[in-house]
Design a protein around this motif. Structure first.
Motif, mmCIF file in Angstrom:
data_model
loop_
_atom_site.group_PDB
_atom_site.id
_atom_site.type_symbol
_atom_site.label_atom_id
_atom_site.label_comp_id
_atom_site.label_asym_id
_atom_site.label_seq_id
_atom_site.Cartn_x
_atom_site.Cartn_y
_atom_site.Cartn_z
ATOM 1 N N THR A 70 32.269 7.867 -26.922
ATOM 2 C CA THR A 70 31.198 6.974 -27.370
ATOM 3 C C THR A 70 30.595 7.532 -28.659
ATOM 4 O O THR A 70 30.824 8.696 -29.015
ATOM 5 C CB THR A 70 30.086 6.862 -26.311
ATOM 6 O OG1 THR A 70 29.440 8.133 -26.187
ATOM 7 C CG2 THR A 70 30.632 6.406 -24.971
ATOM 8 N N LEU A 71 29.808 6.710 -29.317
ATOM 9 C CA LEU A 71 29.113 7.194 -30.518
ATOM 10 C C LEU A 71 28.185 8.353 -30.180
ATOM 11 O O LEU A 71 28.077 9.317 -30.940
ATOM 12 C CB LEU A 71 28.328 6.056 -31.170
ATOM 13 C CG LEU A 71 29.149 5.053 -31.964
ATOM 14 C CD1 LEU A 71 28.313 3.840 -32.324
ATOM 15 C CD2 LEU A 71 29.714 5.704 -33.216
ATOM 16 N N PRO A 76 27.031 14.914 -31.943
ATOM 17 C CA PRO A 76 26.864 16.344 -32.250
ATOM 18 C C PRO A 76 27.897 16.898 -33.234
ATOM 19 O O PRO A 76 27.671 17.925 -33.870
ATOM 20 C CB PRO A 76 27.030 17.031 -30.881
ATOM 21 C CG PRO A 76 26.808 15.970 -29.868
ATOM 22 C CD PRO A 76 27.227 14.692 -30.517
ATOM 23 N N PHE A 77 29.028 16.218 -33.372
ATOM 24 C CA PHE A 77 30.086 16.677 -34.265
ATOM 25 C C PHE A 77 30.062 15.981 -35.618
ATOM 26 O O PHE A 77 30.954 16.180 -36.436
ATOM 27 C CB PHE A 77 31.454 16.445 -33.605
ATOM 28 C CG PHE A 77 31.537 16.976 -32.212
ATOM 29 C CD1 PHE A 77 31.601 18.340 -31.983
ATOM 30 C CD2 PHE A 77 31.505 16.118 -31.125
ATOM 31 C CE1 PHE A 77 31.657 18.841 -30.687
ATOM 32 C CE2 PHE A 77 31.569 16.604 -29.831
ATOM 33 C CZ PHE A 77 31.642 17.974 -29.605
ATOM 34 N N GLN A 83 22.716 9.478 -36.789
ATOM 35 C CA GLN A 83 21.328 9.767 -36.434
ATOM 36 C C GLN A 83 20.898 8.942 -35.220
ATOM 37 O O GLN A 83 21.435 7.859 -34.973
ATOM 38 C CB GLN A 83 20.410 9.430 -37.614
ATOM 39 C CG GLN A 83 20.703 10.221 -38.873
ATOM 40 C CD GLN A 83 20.310 11.676 -38.721
ATOM 41 O OE1 GLN A 83 19.238 11.977 -38.200
ATOM 42 N NE2 GLN A 83 21.172 12.571 -39.157
ATOM 43 N N ASP A 84 19.888 9.441 -34.498
ATOM 44 C CA ASP A 84 19.352 8.715 -33.347
ATOM 45 C C ASP A 84 18.864 7.326 -33.736
ATOM 46 O O ASP A 84 19.076 6.361 -33.003
ATOM 47 C CB ASP A 84 18.201 9.498 -32.689
ATOM 48 C CG ASP A 84 18.682 10.692 -31.898
ATOM 49 O OD1 ASP A 84 19.852 10.701 -31.466
ATOM 50 O OD2 ASP A 84 17.883 11.620 -31.688
ATOM 51 N N LYS A 85 18.228 7.216 -34.901
ATOM 52 C CA LYS A 85 17.712 5.905 -35.307
ATOM 53 C C LYS A 85 18.855 4.932 -35.593
ATOM 54 O O LYS A 85 18.716 3.733 -35.360
ATOM 55 C CB LYS A 85 16.740 6.008 -36.480
ATOM 56 C CG LYS A 85 17.330 6.369 -37.804
ATOM 57 C CD LYS A 85 16.250 6.411 -38.866
ATOM 58 C CE LYS A 85 16.854 6.542 -40.246
ATOM 59 N NZ LYS A 85 15.832 6.447 -41.280
#
Length: 98
Positions: A70-71, A76-77, A83-85
């Motif tokens: 998944t995205l 983390p890589f 980004q979270d946003k």
């Protein structure tokens, strides 16, 4: 009210409930935490969303390695490129799809 009318009403309500449950199960739900990248890239509707936020993802040299993830899994890589946003915005757009 007779037993047959009550039974008929119960059967009707149960039928409507089952129909709405079946409709809900047939409506795809996509997300950055549960839907594999391959599914998001291979579906024309979700591909539009992916290309909007991650235009070069499909052509990434290691795409074959992460298509089953998944995205959120690959975040983390990504060296900060995911980004979270962005994930929140993608989830928002995916939720609009039917």
């Amino acid at each position: 009210m007779s037993i047959s009318k009550i039974t008929g009403a119960v059967v009707l309500v149960m039928g409507l409930s089952l129909q709405s449950m079946a409709f809900a199960e047939n409506t795809p739900t996509y997300s950055t935490t549960a839907t594999p990248i391959s599914e998001l890239l291979d579906n024309p509707k979700t591909r539009v969303v992916m290309d909007r936020y991650f235009p070069s993802l499909a052509d990434h040299p290691q795409a074959s390695m992460f298509r089953g993830m998944t995205l959120k899994d690959i975040q983390p890589f990504s060296d900060g490129r995911i980004q979270d946003k962005q994930l929140k915005a993608v989830d928002h757009d995916l939720a609009k799809l039917k």
